[in-house]
Design an enzyme around this catalytic site. Sequence first.
Site, PDB file in Angstrom:
ATOM      1  CB  CYS A 219      24.169  12.303  -9.813  1.00  0.00           C
ATOM      2  SG  CYS A 219      24.014  14.046 -10.123  1.00  0.00           S
TER       3      CYS A 219
ATOM      4  CE  LYS B  10      17.747  11.173 -16.371  1.00  0.00           C
ATOM      5  NZ  LYS B  10      19.009  11.885 -16.613  1.00  0.00           N
TER       6      LYS B  10
ATOM      7  CD  GLN C  19      20.528   7.195 -17.610  1.00  0.00           C
ATOM      8  OE1 GLN C  19      20.632   6.994 -18.823  1.00  0.00           O
ATOM      9  NE2 GLN C  19      20.637   8.406 -17.103  1.00  0.00           N
TER      10      GLN C  19
ATOM     11  CG  HIS D 104      21.164   9.389 -10.195  1.00  0.00           C
ATOM     12  ND1 HIS D 104      20.576  10.369  -9.429  1.00  0.00           N
ATOM     13  CD2 HIS D 104      21.649  10.019 -11.289  1.00  0.00           C
ATOM     14  CE1 HIS D 104      20.709  11.534 -10.046  1.00  0.00           C
ATOM     15  NE2 HIS D 104      21.354  11.347 -11.174  1.00  0.00           N
TER      16      HIS D 104
ATOM     17  CG  ASP E  48      16.377   5.276 -10.981  1.00  0.00           C
ATOM     18  OD1 ASP E  48      15.936   5.609 -12.103  1.00  0.00           O
ATOM     19  OD2 ASP E  48      17.305   5.882 -10.411  1.00  0.00           O
TER      20      ASP E  48
HETATM   21  N1  PLP Z   1      18.205   7.832 -11.711  1.00  0.00           N
HETATM   22  C1  PLP Z   1      19.105   7.679 -12.671  1.00  0.00           C
HETATM   23  C2  PLP Z   1      19.671   6.325 -12.933  1.00  0.00           C
HETATM   24  C3  PLP Z   1      19.501   8.774 -13.435  1.00  0.00           C
HETATM   25  O1  PLP Z   1      20.409   8.619 -14.393  1.00  0.00           O
HETATM   26  C4  PLP Z   1      18.941  10.044 -13.161  1.00  0.00           C
HETATM   27  C5  PLP Z   1      19.368  11.240 -13.911  1.00  0.00           C
HETATM   28  O2  PLP Z   1      20.415  11.281 -14.488  1.00  0.00           O
HETATM   29  C6  PLP Z   1      17.986  10.130 -12.155  1.00  0.00           C
HETATM   30  C7  PLP Z   1      17.650   9.021 -11.449  1.00  0.00           C
HETATM   31  C8  PLP Z   1      17.339  11.437 -11.821  1.00  0.00           C
HETATM   32  O3  PLP Z   1      16.509  11.837 -12.861  1.00  0.00           O
HETATM   33  P1  PLP Z   1      15.823  13.298 -12.818  1.00  0.00           P
HETATM   34  O4  PLP Z   1      16.940  14.267 -12.603  1.00  0.00           O
HETATM   35  O5  PLP Z   1      15.206  13.415 -14.177  1.00  0.00           O
HETATM   36  O6  PLP Z   1      14.838  13.275 -11.724  1.00  0.00           O
END
Ligand code: PLP
Length: 418
Positions: free
Chosen positions: A376, A238, A215, A135, A212
């Site tokens: 993203c 999430k 997900q 992401h 990270d």
């Molecule tokens: N990392 C991953 C794999 C994501 O899917 C997302 C959000 O869709 C994020 C990071 C960013 O999360 P946040 O917008 O809650 O900070």
Amino acid sequence: MKVERGVFAPARGDLDVARLRADFPILAECVNGRPLVYLDNGATTQKPRVVIDALARYYERDNANVHRGVHTLSRRATDAYDAARATAQRFLNAASADEIVFVRGTTEAINLVASSHARPRLAAGDEVVVTAMEHHSNIVPWQLACEAAGARLVVIPIDDAGSLRIDQAEKLIGPRTRIVAVTHVSNALGSVVPVARVVELAHRHGAVVLVDGAQAVSHIAVDVQALGCDFYAFSGHKIFGPTGIGVLWGRAPLLAAMPPWQGGGDMIRTVSFEKTTYAEPPFRFEAGTPDIGGAVGLAVALDYVTAIGLDAIAAHEHDLLAYATERLLGIPGLTIVGTAGDKASIVSFTVDGIHPHDIGTVLDQEGIAIRAGHHCAMPVMKRFGISGTARASFALYNSRADVDALAAGIESATRLFA
Ligand code: PLP
């Protein structure tokens, strides 16, 4: 569309999906005159009544600022905030609650590590390794840190199925690697990264690993000590919790060695114009009034998921994923993007001749919420030579009936655009 809505064909597995759905008030909503079918859980999840009630109760009965007050409400708010940290510790199986830093979400967690751990340490010629399925929030903070230091961002490629090329990881993680930042589950493809193997490769070279988990946490039981990573980040929204709250877990010695990244109240030990000294972690990284209500709501969400059981959730979602894959592949012109052997809860797809946004718009008319675009993850789209996908992402409250509605909706879109 001839789909029985509101009637469940429960997926196999141990979950009583009909009962779980009743926990989520929004699932009773109608959208565009149709019962809501919510398949955008990768973007954000819906909130169970217990979380909504916990937020209301906190503001109705306990609201005060934390750590500063001598009065009863302040003590109650502080106790609730501390208890939430202990809940997050148990959820991740962290060694200590002091290893849990409350942040706004995954993005802020990664930026914190990039600013406070990476920037002071990175030097010209060093390397930060990411994967081709990250992401943007696990790419851009590292680019900024690398630019500042003259370090290099190295990318482990993925194969045509969307699986990490471990053979390449073995070559690309080396003596110059300082940090390896990998997603646990790809938001665009659903691929699960073999994190423990990546950790083994990184630690062989003395590199630190950030995972990270945005997900992953609502689909896979996470034990940070078993994974062996050094930092783990996730967002409350999430995993059925509120927006604006998330968790950075970091190993105690690493956190202890990190300077503050934001200054303000609550992160100090003493302040004078001559010299300021800082609090120990996690408070050193939580300048200002935190999202106390958010932390309370998050803790309730984590307890909710734990009570259901992540193994039961994973089994249910795997069944849904297999069913969705089979149903969608039966639609002429539909291609699934991301066919890794190990996937979690996400089906990304394209349909010949229909823009993903048009699929999303047609489905919305049927009350079905999916996401369309690059998610993203522009480098993933580039890797597959497409501008975007339509993405259905499942959660514990989705059923086979939701998948049937999705398939019927896509079929109507194909007829409309034929
Ligand atoms: N990392 C991953 C794999 C994501 O899917 C997302 C959000 O869709 C994020 C990071 C960013 O999360 P946040 O917008 O809650 O900070």
